[in-house]
Design a protein around this motif. Sequence first.
Motif, PDB file in Angstrom:
ATOM      1  N   MET A  59      18.919 -77.305 -19.857  1.00  0.00           N
ATOM      2  CA  MET A  59      19.425 -77.795 -21.152  1.00  0.00           C
ATOM      3  C   MET A  59      20.951 -77.772 -21.141  1.00  0.00           C
ATOM      4  SD  MET A  59      19.227 -78.829 -24.324  1.00  0.00           S
ATOM      5  CE  MET A  59      17.489 -78.708 -24.744  1.00  0.00           C
ATOM      6  N   THR A  60      21.553 -78.847 -21.548  1.00  0.00           N
ATOM      7  CA  THR A  60      23.012 -78.938 -21.650  1.00  0.00           C
ATOM      8  C   THR A  60      23.509 -78.042 -22.783  1.00  0.00           C
ATOM      9  OG1 THR A  60      23.063 -81.203 -20.816  1.00  0.00           O
ATOM     10  CG2 THR A  60      24.926 -80.501 -22.173  1.00  0.00           C
ATOM     11  N   VAL A  61      24.513 -77.244 -22.494  1.00  0.00           N
ATOM     12  CA  VAL A  61      25.137 -76.392 -23.507  1.00  0.00           C
ATOM     13  C   VAL A  61      26.592 -76.823 -23.662  1.00  0.00           C
ATOM     14  CG1 VAL A  61      25.756 -74.050 -24.192  1.00  0.00           C
ATOM     15  CG2 VAL A  61      23.631 -74.459 -22.915  1.00  0.00           C
ATOM     16  N   ARG A  62      26.939 -77.257 -24.839  1.00  0.00           N
ATOM     17  CA  ARG A  62      28.315 -77.654 -25.135  1.00  0.00           C
ATOM     18  C   ARG A  62      29.103 -76.429 -25.586  1.00  0.00           C
ATOM     19  NH1 ARG A  62      27.611 -83.544 -28.204  1.00  0.00           N
ATOM     20  NH2 ARG A  62      26.591 -84.599 -26.413  1.00  0.00           N
ATOM     21  N   LYS A  63      30.175 -76.153 -24.873  1.00  0.00           N
ATOM     22  CA  LYS A  63      30.951 -74.938 -25.095  1.00  0.00           C
ATOM     23  C   LYS A  63      32.297 -75.253 -25.737  1.00  0.00           C
ATOM     24  CE  LYS A  63      31.136 -71.965 -21.704  1.00  0.00           C
ATOM     25  NZ  LYS A  63      31.301 -71.376 -20.344  1.00  0.00           N
ATOM     26  N   ASN A  64      32.808 -74.291 -26.440  1.00  0.00           N
ATOM     27  CA  ASN A  64      34.180 -74.368 -26.949  1.00  0.00           C
ATOM     28  C   ASN A  64      35.123 -74.486 -25.760  1.00  0.00           C
ATOM     29  OD1 ASN A  64      36.790 -73.752 -28.017  1.00  0.00           O
ATOM     30  ND2 ASN A  64      35.838 -72.647 -29.704  1.00  0.00           N
ATOM     31  N   GLN A  65      36.006 -75.462 -25.802  1.00  0.00           N
ATOM     32  CA  GLN A  65      36.917 -75.655 -24.673  1.00  0.00           C
ATOM     33  C   GLN A  65      37.737 -74.401 -24.384  1.00  0.00           C
ATOM     34  OE1 GLN A  65      40.468 -75.800 -24.883  1.00  0.00           O
ATOM     35  NE2 GLN A  65      40.422 -75.359 -27.081  1.00  0.00           N
ATOM     36  N   ALA A  66      37.993 -73.591 -25.407  1.00  0.00           N
ATOM     37  CA  ALA A  66      38.799 -72.385 -25.221  1.00  0.00           C
ATOM     38  C   ALA A  66      38.105 -71.351 -24.349  1.00  0.00           C
ATOM     39  CB  ALA A  66      39.155 -71.776 -26.570  1.00  0.00           C
ATOM     40  N   SER A  67      36.786 -71.467 -24.172  1.00  0.00           N
ATOM     41  CA  SER A  67      36.050 -70.494 -23.380  1.00  0.00           C
ATOM     42  C   SER A  67      35.624 -71.040 -22.022  1.00  0.00           C
ATOM     43  CB  SER A  67      34.820 -70.003 -24.149  1.00  0.00           C
ATOM     44  OG  SER A  67      33.885 -71.053 -24.324  1.00  0.00           O
TER      45      SER A  67
ATOM     46  N   ALA B 154      29.080 -80.541 -19.017  1.00  0.00           N
ATOM     47  CA  ALA B 154      28.717 -80.798 -20.416  1.00  0.00           C
ATOM     48  C   ALA B 154      29.995 -81.108 -21.184  1.00  0.00           C
ATOM     49  CB  ALA B 154      28.024 -79.585 -21.023  1.00  0.00           C
ATOM     50  N   LEU B 155      29.848 -81.808 -22.293  1.00  0.00           N
ATOM     51  CA  LEU B 155      31.012 -82.089 -23.127  1.00  0.00           C
ATOM     52  C   LEU B 155      31.477 -80.803 -23.806  1.00  0.00           C
ATOM     53  CD1 LEU B 155      30.355 -85.428 -25.060  1.00  0.00           C
ATOM     54  CD2 LEU B 155      32.112 -84.973 -23.335  1.00  0.00           C
ATOM     55  N   PRO B 156      32.718 -80.406 -23.636  1.00  0.00           N
ATOM     56  CA  PRO B 156      33.241 -79.305 -24.443  1.00  0.00           C
ATOM     57  C   PRO B 156      33.605 -79.820 -25.838  1.00  0.00           C
ATOM     58  CG  PRO B 156      34.687 -79.832 -22.563  1.00  0.00           C
ATOM     59  CD  PRO B 156      33.724 -80.942 -22.717  1.00  0.00           C
ATOM     60  N   TYR B 157      33.766 -78.891 -26.764  1.00  0.00           N
ATOM     61  CA  TYR B 157      34.276 -79.282 -28.077  1.00  0.00           C
ATOM     62  C   TYR B 157      35.589 -78.560 -28.358  1.00  0.00           C
ATOM     63  CZ  TYR B 157      32.156 -74.892 -29.823  1.00  0.00           C
ATOM     64  OH  TYR B 157      31.807 -73.579 -30.025  1.00  0.00           O
ATOM     65  N   TRP B 158      36.395 -79.211 -29.179  1.00  0.00           N
ATOM     66  CA  TRP B 158      37.700 -78.661 -29.576  1.00  0.00           C
ATOM     67  C   TRP B 158      37.640 -78.286 -31.048  1.00  0.00           C
ATOM     68  CZ3 TRP B 158      42.225 -82.379 -31.013  1.00  0.00           C
ATOM     69  CH2 TRP B 158      43.315 -81.635 -31.507  1.00  0.00           C
TER      70      TRP B 158
ATOM     71  N   THR C 103      22.441 -78.056 -26.752  1.00  0.00           N
ATOM     72  CA  THR C 103      22.706 -77.036 -27.749  1.00  0.00           C
ATOM     73  C   THR C 103      24.199 -76.685 -27.698  1.00  0.00           C
ATOM     74  OG1 THR C 103      22.210 -75.250 -26.180  1.00  0.00           O
ATOM     75  CG2 THR C 103      20.410 -76.047 -27.553  1.00  0.00           C
ATOM     76  N   PHE C 104      24.622 -75.889 -28.647  1.00  0.00           N
ATOM     77  CA  PHE C 104      26.012 -75.415 -28.664  1.00  0.00           C
ATOM     78  C   PHE C 104      26.041 -73.949 -28.276  1.00  0.00           C
ATOM     79  CE2 PHE C 104      26.069 -79.017 -31.644  1.00  0.00           C
ATOM     80  CZ  PHE C 104      27.133 -79.749 -31.117  1.00  0.00           C
ATOM     81  N   ASP C 105      27.197 -73.492 -27.818  1.00  0.00           N
ATOM     82  CA  ASP C 105      27.325 -72.112 -27.378  1.00  0.00           C
ATOM     83  C   ASP C 105      27.250 -71.133 -28.539  1.00  0.00           C
ATOM     84  OD1 ASP C 105      29.732 -72.965 -28.457  1.00  0.00           O
ATOM     85  OD2 ASP C 105      30.982 -72.088 -26.887  1.00  0.00           O
ATOM     86  N   THR C 106      27.443 -71.592 -29.753  1.00  0.00           N
ATOM     87  CA  THR C 106      27.285 -70.755 -30.940  1.00  0.00           C
ATOM     88  C   THR C 106      26.384 -71.466 -31.930  1.00  0.00           C
ATOM     89  OG1 THR C 106      29.211 -71.706 -32.073  1.00  0.00           O
ATOM     90  CG2 THR C 106      29.600 -69.785 -30.664  1.00  0.00           C
ATOM     91  N   ALA C 107      25.573 -70.728 -32.641  1.00  0.00           N
ATOM     92  CA  ALA C 107      24.711 -71.321 -33.659  1.00  0.00           C
ATOM     93  C   ALA C 107      25.517 -71.698 -34.883  1.00  0.00           C
ATOM     94  CB  ALA C 107      23.615 -70.349 -34.040  1.00  0.00           C
TER      95      ALA C 107
END
Length: 274
Positions: free
Chosen positions: A1-9, A82-86, A270-274
């Motif tokens: 499963m792809t997990v999109r993470k905060n770019q800062a991490s 995976a795509l990170p998010y900002w 999913t995202f790295d945080t709920a």
Amino acid sequence: MTVRKNQASLTADEKRRFVAAVLELKRNGRYDAFVTTHNAFIVGDTDNGERTGHRSPSFLPWHRRFLLEFERALQSVDASVALPYWDWSVDRSPRSSLWAPDFLGGTGRARDGRVSDGPFAAVGGNWPIGVRVDGRTFLRRALGAGVRELPTRAEVDSVLAMPTYDMAPWNSGSDGFRNHLEGWRGVNLHNRVHVWVGGQMATGVSPNDPVFWLHHAYIDKLWAEWQRRHPEAGYLPAAGTPDVVDLHETMKPWNDTAPADLLDHTPHYTFDTA
């Protein structure tokens, strides 16, 4: 499963792999097709006519599908990407790690906005701007010049508190969550970030700047957060609405997916945080 993470991490290796996959899509010509698609919908989406990607209820599901297509393209190059998010409500400075030379590079020079460091700077020769609104063939930014401040978390929360997804007239004059998140009304979230970055991000060819994907991955995350806060409030309009995409109506340019098919992101990532 792809997990999109905060770019800062992101780790140094995750940053390197993301950048390498983006550069490969540019090299093989697939990247510019995404820029062309986005610009066509920016130009075509009007308040008083057919509108799909912007100024309309389908702003969020349209971009969710657009990001999925891009993420799948990246994963065809490197399956680990995976795509990170900002989260621009936290990483609010031109000095944030997002803009470091090992990731996206920094702001542009004063006289013409030309980005001079990082993997997407013109000097490297790997990021020519082919789909453009003027004759300049280099990536441009002007961080914080078009508008001084990025949105705050308090402003984000004020929009997440809105109980209704969208409402008539279903355009940039609408009240409700979608339009306040898109930024045509109220505290202006999504649109303000485009203007804060400046350069190509402030135009219809905004995907020319790779930060476009990180920005929209966070917009997508905020939609998911709004859904969790308002489980009884669904996508609107449901049916029979001229010029906009109803819940079960398919979206151009794919014509095989309706907003109803994209209300739940979890089958895809999913995202790295709920």
